[in-house]
Enzyme design. Structure first.
Site, mmCIF file in Angstrom:
data_model
loop_
_atom_site.group_PDB
_atom_site.id
_atom_site.type_symbol
_atom_site.label_atom_id
_atom_site.label_comp_id
_atom_site.label_asym_id
_atom_site.label_seq_id
_atom_site.Cartn_x
_atom_site.Cartn_y
_atom_site.Cartn_z
ATOM 1 N N CYS A 99 22.523 89.284 52.848
ATOM 2 C CA CYS A 99 22.680 88.866 54.215
ATOM 3 C C CYS A 99 23.412 87.745 54.220
ATOM 4 O O CYS A 99 22.884 86.622 54.178
ATOM 5 C CB CYS A 99 21.471 88.818 55.280
ATOM 6 S SG CYS A 99 21.590 88.338 56.806
ATOM 7 N N CYS A 118 22.600 85.402 57.168
ATOM 8 C CA CYS A 118 21.274 84.561 57.051
ATOM 9 C C CYS A 118 21.401 83.371 55.976
ATOM 10 O O CYS A 118 20.925 82.390 56.344
ATOM 11 C CB CYS A 118 20.100 85.567 56.393
ATOM 12 S SG CYS A 118 20.207 87.323 57.176
ATOM 13 N N ASP A 119 22.101 83.796 54.904
ATOM 14 C CA ASP A 119 21.952 82.511 53.819
ATOM 15 C C ASP A 119 23.364 81.680 53.412
ATOM 16 O O ASP A 119 23.314 80.812 52.602
ATOM 17 C CB ASP A 119 21.646 83.591 52.532
ATOM 18 C CG ASP A 119 20.487 83.973 52.708
ATOM 19 O OD1 ASP A 119 19.510 83.517 53.534
ATOM 20 O OD2 ASP A 119 20.013 85.127 52.278
#
Ligand code: NAP
Length: 311
Positions: free
Chosen positions: A136, A139-140
C-alpha cells in the site's frame, strides 16, 4: 420457521460494488444489510487518486470517493454491520449467513467481497512485511522521503503507485519480469517521462534482504541469462495482481481456477438467489466504474429474484 423477519438481501463487502448494490437496494425499499469486516471503501482505501471515474475531470482522491459512495448509500437508509462472514448455507429457501455472533436469514445474497493483493512468495517477504515490504503506497510512502525504493510489477497498480511514490522517494526502481509493461498506455507514458523512475526489465526478485531495522536490498535474477544481482533499497512495494476474497464461499458457487466467481450478465452465480459484483467476479475489466455497474445490476437482479420467488 425463523423468529426473525428475514432480510431480502445480505450484501457481503463494503467496497464500491457492495455499497452501490446497497444504494440501489435501499432505494428499492428492499430489507437489506451490508456486512463489512474492515472499513468502507474496499481497495479504494489503498490508493491515492482516481483519474478515470466519470464526472471528476481533475481526478478525485480515492479515499474521498469511497467516503462519498458510502455516504450516498447510507443516506438512503442502508443498514450496515461490522462483521465477517464465517459460513454460508445456501441450499434452503432462506439462505443462512453465519457471523461470529449469530445467523442472518435472507432471501438473496450479493457477494461483493473484492480482492486482495497477491504476494510474491519469496524469502524475506513475510518476515519484512511492515518493516520495508508494503502492499500500500498511500499507507507507507511518507516513510521513504528522499530514499530509494522498488516497486515490483508492471500493471496499472504498480505503475500508478510508482508515480505516486515519486512524491516522496528520491528514486523508484520498477522491477518487471518482462520487457514491456502491462499498464494502460497513458499511465506508462507518464512513468517513462518521470525522471525519478528507473525501470529494471526482464528481472524477477528472488529474495528480500534486511534486518531488524528493515529492508536493505533485493536479490534480482535476470530472466534472459539468469545473472544474479543485488539492488540496495530501503523499501519494496509489491503490486503483482490481485486474488479474489472468495475462500469463505461454499463450493457450489462456481469459480475459475483462481477463485473468481462466474456470473451471467445479470450477476447471477451458479446458485439461485446468489449474485456477485465487483473484483471478486470473473471479468475482464476490473475498475471502480465496472464495480459500481455490477453492484447496481446485482441489486436489481436480486429484487427481480425476490419478486419471482417470494411474492
Ligand atoms: P495486473 O493487471 O494483473 O498486473 C499484475 C502485474 O504483476 C503484471 O505486470 C504481472 O506481470 C506482474 N506479476 C504477476 N505475478 C508476478 C510475479 N509472481 N512476479 C513478478 N511480477 C508478477 O494487476 P494490477 O495492476 O493489480 O491490476 C488489477 C486490475 O485492476 C487490473 O484489471 C487493472 O487494470 C485494474 N486497475 C486499474 C487502474 C486504473 O484504471 N487506473 C488502477 C489500478 C488497477 P505480466 O505483465 O508479465 O503478467
Amino acid at each position: 420457521m425463523h423468529s426473525q423477519e428475514p432480510y431480502d438481501i445480505v450484501i457481503i463487502g463494503g467496497g464500491p460494488a457492495g455499497l452501490t448494490a446497497g444504494l440501489y437496494a435501499a432505494r428499492a425499499r428492499l430489507k437489506t444489510v451490508l456486512l463489512e469486516r474492515m472499513g468502507f471503501g474496499g481497495q479504494l482505501l489503498n490508493y491515492d487518486k482516481v483519474e478515470n471515474y466519470p464526472g471528476f475531470p481533475e481526478g478525485i482522491g480515492a479515499f474521498g470517493l469511497g467516503e462519498l459512495i458510502s455516504a450516498h448509500a447510507l443516506k438512503f437508509g442502508l443498514q450496515t454491520l461490522n462483521a465477517e462472514v464465517v459460513q454460508l448455507d445456501l441450499n434452503k429457501r432462506l439462505k443462512a449467513v453465519h457471523l461470529p455472533k449469530g445467523v442472518l436469514y435472507t432471501r438473496t445474497v450479493i457477494i461483493a467481497s473484492g480482492a486482495s493483493p497477491n504476494k510474491l512468495g519469496i524469502r524475506g517477504e513475510s518476515e519484512l512485511t511492515g518493516r520495508g515490504v508494503s502492499y500500500c503506497a498511500v499507507c507507507d510512502a511518507p516513510f521513504y522521503r528522499d530514499q530509494e525504493v522498488a516497486v515490483v510489477g508492471g500493471g496499472d497498480t504498480a505503475i500508478e503507485e510508482a508515480i505516486y511514490l515519486t512524491k516522496f522517494a528520491g528514486k523508484v526502481h520498477v522491477i518487471h519480469r518482462r520487457d514491456r509493461l502491462r499498464a494502460t498506455q497513458v499511465i506508462q507514458d507518464r512513468a517513462f517521462n518521470n525522471d525519478k523512475i528507473h525501470f529494471v526489465f526482464n528481472s524477477i526478485v528472488t529474495e528480500i534482504r534486511g534486518d531488524a531495522q528493515g529492508v536493505d536490498r533485493l536479490v534480482l535474477k535476470d530472466t534472459r541469462d539468469a545473472a544474479v544481482s543485488e539492488l540496495p533499497v530501503n523499501g519494496v512495494f509489491v503490486f503483482v495482481g490481485i486474488q479474489p476474497n472468495s475462500r469463505f464461499l461454499p463450493t457450489e458457487i462456481d469459480r475459475d481456477a483462481f477463485g473468481f466467481i462466474y456470473t451471467d450478465q445479470e450477476m447471477a452465480t451458479s446458485v439461485p438467489g446468489v449474485f456477485a459484483a465487483g473484483d471478486v467476479r470473473f471479468k475482464r475489466l476490473r475498475q471502480i466504474v465496472t464495480a459500481v455497474g455490477d453492484g447496481a445490476t446485482a441489486a436489481f437482479s436480486a429484487g427481480r429474484y425476490i419478486e419471482e420467488h417470494f411474492s
